[in-house]
Write a protein that holds these residues in place. Structure first.
Motif, short mmCIF file in Angstrom:
data_model
loop_
_atom_site.label_atom_id
_atom_site.label_comp_id
_atom_site.label_asym_id
_atom_site.label_seq_id
_atom_site.Cartn_x
_atom_site.Cartn_y
_atom_site.Cartn_z
N VAL A 232 32.06 18.29 2.43
CA VAL A 232 33.30 17.56 2.75
C VAL A 232 32.97 16.17 2.55
O VAL A 232 34.13 15.47 2.10
N ARG A 233 32.12 15.63 2.68
CA ARG A 233 31.94 13.86 2.51
C ARG A 233 32.06 13.77 1.10
O ARG A 233 32.66 12.73 0.53
N PHE A 234 31.45 14.78 0.00
CA PHE A 234 31.65 14.51 -1.29
C PHE A 234 33.07 14.49 -1.77
O PHE A 234 33.43 13.55 -2.48
N ALA A 235 33.78 15.42 -1.17
CA ALA A 235 35.17 15.36 -1.57
C ALA A 235 36.11 14.19 -1.15
O ALA A 235 36.88 13.66 -1.82
N ASN B 109 22.25 14.20 2.20
CA ASN B 109 22.33 12.86 2.80
C ASN B 109 23.47 12.19 2.16
O ASN B 109 23.88 12.19 1.00
N TRP B 110 23.88 11.07 2.97
CA TRP B 110 24.97 10.46 2.59
C TRP B 110 24.57 9.42 1.15
O TRP B 110 25.66 9.22 0.45
N ALA B 111 23.64 9.09 1.06
CA ALA B 111 23.28 8.04 -0.07
C ALA B 111 23.38 8.93 -1.36
O ALA B 111 24.02 8.28 -2.40
N ILE B 112 22.73 9.96 -1.48
CA ILE B 112 23.05 10.71 -2.75
C ILE B 112 24.29 11.35 -2.84
O ILE B 112 24.85 11.01 -4.00
N CYS B 113 25.19 11.53 -1.94
CA CYS B 113 26.47 11.79 -2.06
C CYS B 113 27.12 10.76 -2.73
O CYS B 113 27.88 10.76 -3.57
N ASP B 114 27.23 9.53 -1.96
CA ASP B 114 27.96 8.40 -2.29
C ASP B 114 27.46 7.83 -3.75
O ASP B 114 28.78 7.51 -4.49
N CYS B 115 26.21 7.61 -4.05
CA CYS B 115 25.84 7.22 -5.35
C CYS B 115 26.18 8.15 -6.51
O CYS B 115 26.55 7.59 -7.60
N ASP C 265 37.16 6.95 -3.98
CA ASP C 265 36.72 6.20 -5.25
C ASP C 265 37.90 6.44 -6.37
O ASP C 265 37.91 5.26 -7.07
N TYR C 266 38.54 7.68 -6.52
CA TYR C 266 39.50 7.64 -7.47
C TYR C 266 40.97 7.95 -7.27
O TYR C 266 41.64 7.78 -8.46
N ARG D 103 19.61 14.29 -10.81
CA ARG D 103 20.11 15.60 -10.87
C ARG D 103 21.70 15.54 -10.70
O ARG D 103 22.56 15.76 -11.78
N GLY D 104 22.16 14.76 -9.76
CA GLY D 104 23.45 14.36 -9.58
C GLY D 104 24.22 13.35 -10.50
O GLY D 104 25.45 13.45 -10.94
N MET D 105 23.50 12.24 -10.41
CA MET D 105 24.04 11.16 -11.34
C MET D 105 24.11 11.83 -12.87
O MET D 105 25.12 11.25 -13.70
#
Length: 255
Positions: free
Chosen positions: A158-161, A121-127, A167-168, A94-96
């Protein structure tokens, strides 16, 4: 993997059979692909890295990316409507998919507004963050967009941001603002603070003098300060001599 070929062929004959319920079909087709690609050994390994995800099936990230790409092209809205976001892999897809869709800025932001609060979770966030290459364009717009999530009181928002920033946006025109923002993040949960430490370490690798000033001025809490140093010392892009020097900045009494 023949996901693309299979799903296009199946959708071609699905209209009459499913009587307009193509969104149900796409979700069911994705689930069949996930079941077929599930690996119990990988599930056990990944579960140890992402604890608490009892719905994890054990599908590897490259496979999830392939499914996300094809689903985004085939029936984005249908999967969004019928996906089960309590399942680790379906939430990841869904996120990807947001990153694999061709959209306007407004549409991207609308989709992120729906997705980001679901991150658990961190994995979904980061991937998923690593898929949002659209943030390489119109960067002032996206920088402003991320600022609202940095003010959240929720750990993974917050981790998402922060992960999107590292990353960018770690570049000449943003580095001073990013260092200022990282030193002012208030969310105190583990994975939010670890993302800040990670981002600070990346800033140090690319802008050592500017980032050293942040350490010297002691603008980070003890935990984040020392974790950032740990991340720097784990980097292959920092010399042994530099790692020894950085380690002298470590605050005592904190791991």
């Amino acid at each position: 993997m023949n996901f693309s070929k299979n799903i296009k062929m199946n959708l071609k004959t699905a209209d009459g059979q499913f009587r307009g319920k193509k969104e149900t079909f796409i979700a069911d087709e994705v689930r069949k692909q996930l079941i077929g690609q599930a690996d119990p050994i990988y599930r056990e390994f990944q579960s140890s890295l992402v604890p608490g995800m009892g719905t994890m099936m054990g599908v590897r990230v490259p496979v999830l990316r392939t499914i996300a790409k094809e689903t985004a092209k085939t029936d984005y809205e249908g999967f969004v409507e019928k996906s089960d976001v309590t399942v680790y892999e379906e939430l990841m897809i869904r996120g990807m998919m947001i990153g694999y869709r061709h959209s306007s800025i407004e549409e991207y932001q609308r989709e992120l507004d729906c997705f980001v609060p679901l991150i658990n979770n961190w994995a979904i966030c980061d991937c998923c963050c690593s898929t949002y290459h659209f943030m390489k364009k119109n960067q002032d717009v996206w920088y402003s967009y991320l600022e609202k999530w940095l003010k959240s009181d929720r750990e993974y928002e917050v981790r998402f941001a922060v992960v999107c920033l590292l990353d960018y946006f770690i570049k000449d025109c943003y580095i001073d603002r990013i260092l200022s923002i990282l030193s002012s993040v208030q969310q105190g949960d583990y994975y939010a603070k670890m993302s800040v430490a990670w981002a600070v370490s990346v800033c140090y690798v690319r802008y050592p003098e500017k980032t050293e000033k942040l350490f010297r001025e002691e603008r980070l809490d003890d935990f984040t300060h020392n974790k950032a140093i740990q991340k720097i010392r784990e980097s292959n892009r920092v010399s042994k001599e530099e790692k020894k020097r950085v380690n002298t900045w470590k605050r005592k009494g904190e791991s």
